[in-house]
Design a protein around this motif. Structure first.
Motif, PDB file in Angstrom:
ATOM      1  N   MET A   1      67.764  12.574  41.544  1.00 15.51           N
ATOM      2  CA  MET A   1      66.769  12.425  42.646  1.00 15.51           C
ATOM      3  C   MET A   1      66.915  11.041  43.337  1.00 15.51           C
ATOM      4  O   MET A   1      67.531   9.826  42.657  1.00 15.51           O
ATOM      5  CB  MET A   1      65.205  12.440  42.191  1.00 15.51           C
ATOM      6  CG  MET A   1      64.796  13.613  41.336  1.00 15.51           C
ATOM      7  SD  MET A   1      65.587  15.115  42.130  1.00 15.51           S
ATOM      8  CE  MET A   1      64.273  15.065  43.460  1.00 15.51           C
TER       9      MET A   1
ATOM     10  N   TRP B   1      63.259  14.508  47.409  1.00 12.65           N
ATOM     11  CA  TRP B   1      62.125  14.868  46.671  1.00 12.65           C
ATOM     12  C   TRP B   1      61.451  16.126  47.186  1.00 12.65           C
ATOM     13  O   TRP B   1      60.836  16.750  46.283  1.00 12.65           O
ATOM     14  CB  TRP B   1      61.010  13.609  46.387  1.00 12.65           C
ATOM     15  CG  TRP B   1      61.413  12.850  45.226  1.00 12.65           C
ATOM     16  CD1 TRP B   1      62.236  11.663  45.652  1.00 12.65           C
ATOM     17  CD2 TRP B   1      61.339  12.887  44.148  1.00 12.65           C
ATOM     18  NE1 TRP B   1      62.465  11.090  44.237  1.00 12.65           N
ATOM     19  CE2 TRP B   1      61.988  11.506  43.266  1.00 12.65           C
ATOM     20  CE3 TRP B   1      60.671  13.799  43.257  1.00 12.65           C
ATOM     21  CZ2 TRP B   1      61.813  11.721  41.945  1.00 12.65           C
ATOM     22  CZ3 TRP B   1      60.468  13.588  41.693  1.00 12.65           C
ATOM     23  CH2 TRP B   1      61.244  12.807  41.232  1.00 12.65           C
TER      24      TRP B   1
ATOM     25  N   THR C   1      54.958  15.001  40.923  1.00 13.58           N
ATOM     26  CA  THR C   1      55.913  14.016  41.916  1.00 13.58           C
ATOM     27  C   THR C   1      55.386  12.605  42.020  1.00 13.58           C
ATOM     28  O   THR C   1      56.120  11.821  41.879  1.00 13.58           O
ATOM     29  CB  THR C   1      56.099  14.858  43.258  1.00 13.58           C
ATOM     30  OG1 THR C   1      57.092  15.871  43.161  1.00 13.58           O
ATOM     31  CG2 THR C   1      56.946  13.933  44.203  1.00 13.58           C
TER      32      THR C   1
ATOM     33  N   ASP D   1      57.796  10.084  40.962  1.00 15.45           N
ATOM     34  CA  ASP D   1      58.300   9.387  42.305  1.00 15.45           C
ATOM     35  C   ASP D   1      57.828   8.193  42.581  1.00 15.45           C
ATOM     36  O   ASP D   1      57.116   7.907  43.435  1.00 15.45           O
ATOM     37  CB  ASP D   1      58.787  10.168  43.471  1.00 15.45           C
ATOM     38  CG  ASP D   1      59.501   9.389  44.491  1.00 15.45           C
ATOM     39  OD1 ASP D   1      60.272   8.509  44.136  1.00 15.45           O
ATOM     40  OD2 ASP D   1      59.241  10.156  45.769  1.00 15.45           O
TER      41      ASP D   1
END
Length: 127
Positions: free
Chosen positions: A42, A51, A59, A63
């Motif tokens: 990623m 993403w 997420t 992230d």
């Protein structure tokens, strides 16, 4: 030096979950694997995959900078909670792997913290 995730309610006696930075990275790689992708692929984690190319309610947690960036809102916590609970509740498959058990325990602790953030309508803080 490590990282602590905790409710932004000013209650220092409340629940939290903590890792070393290496441990948090391993935890997030485990969660990403449970979601069907490799975190290292990623963007922001050494890879080029965007993403928006993956679909997971995790997420906002995956992230996220280790100890910087925005706090997670109660709405984001509520979106993360059901899937994290599912992952935490999966039986370990008869393995006695201590790292897997640690990840499951950490996920369960994080579930408690997320529930508190939602109940008290406070952000999840990274510190």
């Amino acid at each position: 030096m490590g990282l602590v995730l905790f409710p932004g309610d000013d209650d220092t006696s409340g629940p939290d979950v903590s890792w070393s930075y290496t441990g948090f990275g391993a935890f997030r790689r485990w969660l990403a694997q449970a979601e069907g992708f490799a975190l290292d692929e990623m963007h922001g984690f050494g890879g080029e995959r965007p993403w928006n190319d993956v679909s997971t309610t995790l997420t906002p947690l995956l992230d996220h900078p280790d100890d910087d960036g925005p706090d997670l809102t109660p709405i984001q916590c509520a979106a993360i909670l059901p899937r994290l609970q599912e992952i935490a509740d999966q039986p370990p498959g008869g393995t006695t792997d201590p790292l897997l058990q640690r990840h499951i325990d950490d996920a369960r602790q994080l579930v408690v913290v997320l529930q508190l953030c939602i109940e008290k309508d406070v952000d999840l803080l990274f510190g």
